[in-house]
Design a protein around this motif. Sequence first.
Motif, PDB file in Angstrom:
ATOM      1  N   GLN A 173       0.832  -1.202   0.000  1.00 14.58           N
ATOM      2  CA  GLN A 173       0.000   0.000   0.000  1.00 14.58           C
ATOM      3  C   GLN A 173       0.865   1.249   0.000  1.00 14.58           C
ATOM      4  O   GLN A 173       0.576   2.199  -0.715  1.00 14.58           O
ATOM      5  N   TRP A 174       1.908   1.234   0.796  1.00 12.53           N
ATOM      6  CA  TRP A 174       2.739   2.424   0.887  1.00 12.53           C
ATOM      7  C   TRP A 174       3.448   2.701  -0.430  1.00 12.53           C
ATOM      8  O   TRP A 174       3.609   3.849  -0.827  1.00 12.53           O
ATOM      9  N   SER A 175       3.834   1.660  -1.146  1.00 19.03           N
ATOM     10  CA  SER A 175       4.488   1.867  -2.442  1.00 19.03           C
ATOM     11  C   SER A 175       3.542   2.529  -3.438  1.00 19.03           C
ATOM     12  O   SER A 175       3.984   3.222  -4.354  1.00 19.03           O
ATOM     13  N   VAL A 176       2.236   2.327  -3.274  1.00 18.64           N
ATOM     14  CA  VAL A 176       1.238   2.977  -4.125  1.00 18.64           C
ATOM     15  C   VAL A 176       0.932   4.387  -3.614  1.00 18.64           C
ATOM     16  O   VAL A 176       0.822   5.328  -4.392  1.00 18.64           O
ATOM     17  N   LEU A 177       0.824   4.540  -2.301  1.00 25.56           N
ATOM     18  CA  LEU A 177       0.433   5.820  -1.719  1.00 25.56           C
ATOM     19  C   LEU A 177       1.549   6.860  -1.743  1.00 25.56           C
ATOM     20  O   LEU A 177       1.283   8.058  -1.885  1.00 25.56           O
ATOM     21  N   LYS A 178       2.771   6.427  -1.602  1.00 21.48           N
ATOM     22  CA  LYS A 178       3.911   7.353  -1.523  1.00 21.48           C
ATOM     23  C   LYS A 178       3.972   8.306  -2.715  1.00 21.48           C
ATOM     24  O   LYS A 178       4.040   9.520  -2.527  1.00 21.48           O
ATOM     25  N   PRO A 179       3.931   7.816  -3.967  1.00 26.12           N
ATOM     26  CA  PRO A 179       3.978   8.759  -5.089  1.00 26.12           C
ATOM     27  C   PRO A 179       2.760   9.674  -5.147  1.00 26.12           C
ATOM     28  O   PRO A 179       2.859  10.825  -5.585  1.00 26.12           O
ATOM     29  N   LEU A 180       1.606   9.177  -4.696  1.00 24.35           N
ATOM     30  CA  LEU A 180       0.413  10.014  -4.682  1.00 24.35           C
ATOM     31  C   LEU A 180       0.561  11.160  -3.687  1.00 24.35           C
ATOM     32  O   LEU A 180       0.171  12.297  -3.967  1.00 24.35           O
ATOM     33  N   LEU A 181       1.148  10.867  -2.531  1.00 24.60           N
ATOM     34  CA  LEU A 181       1.390  11.918  -1.539  1.00 24.60           C
ATOM     35  C   LEU A 181       2.412  12.930  -2.051  1.00 24.60           C
ATOM     36  O   LEU A 181       2.244  14.133  -1.859  1.00 24.60           O
ATOM     37  N   LYS A 182       3.454  12.436  -2.708  1.00 22.79           N
ATOM     38  CA  LYS A 182       4.466  13.342  -3.261  1.00 22.79           C
ATOM     39  C   LYS A 182       3.875  14.238  -4.347  1.00 22.79           C
ATOM     40  O   LYS A 182       4.259  15.392  -4.480  1.00 22.79           O
ATOM     41  N   GLN A 183       2.945  13.701  -5.107  1.00 23.61           N
ATOM     42  CA  GLN A 183       2.300  14.496  -6.150  1.00 23.61           C
ATOM     43  C   GLN A 183       1.393  15.561  -5.537  1.00 23.61           C
ATOM     44  O   GLN A 183       1.375  16.698  -5.988  1.00 23.61           O
ATOM     45  N   ARG A 184       0.649  15.199  -4.501  1.00 22.82           N
ATOM     46  CA  ARG A 184      -0.276  16.144  -3.868  1.00 22.82           C
ATOM     47  C   ARG A 184       0.455  17.187  -3.033  1.00 22.82           C
ATOM     48  O   ARG A 184       0.054  18.341  -2.989  1.00 22.82           O
ATOM     49  N   PHE A 185       1.521  16.767  -2.349  1.00 16.45           N
ATOM     50  CA  PHE A 185       2.289  17.670  -1.481  1.00 16.45           C
ATOM     51  C   PHE A 185       3.725  17.703  -1.993  1.00 16.45           C
ATOM     52  O   PHE A 185       4.565  16.905  -1.577  1.00 16.45           O
TER      53      PHE A 185
END
Length: 69
Positions: free
Chosen positions: A7-19
Motif C-alpha cells: 500500500q505504501w508503495s502505491v500511496l507514496k507517489p500520490l502523496l508526493k504528487q499532492r504535497f
Amino acid sequence: MNISGYQWSVLKPLLKQRFTQLSDEDLIFERGKELELFMRLERKIGKPQEDVARIIKGMQQCYLQQSLL
C-alpha cells in the motif's frame, strides 16, 4: 491505521504528487513506526495528525480499491 508495504508503495507517489514539498526521506515507512511517519508529515505539510491520517485513509480507500477492480 494499518499500512502495508505494498500500500505504501502505491500511496507514496500520490502523496508526493499532492504535497510537492515532501521528500523521499519524509515518506520513509517502517512497520511499527507509523506514528513517526505521521509526525513527519504533520510538520512538513502543516496539517494536524488527524488530517494526515484522514488524507492517507482517503487515498487508501480511493486508489487502492480502484486497483482491486
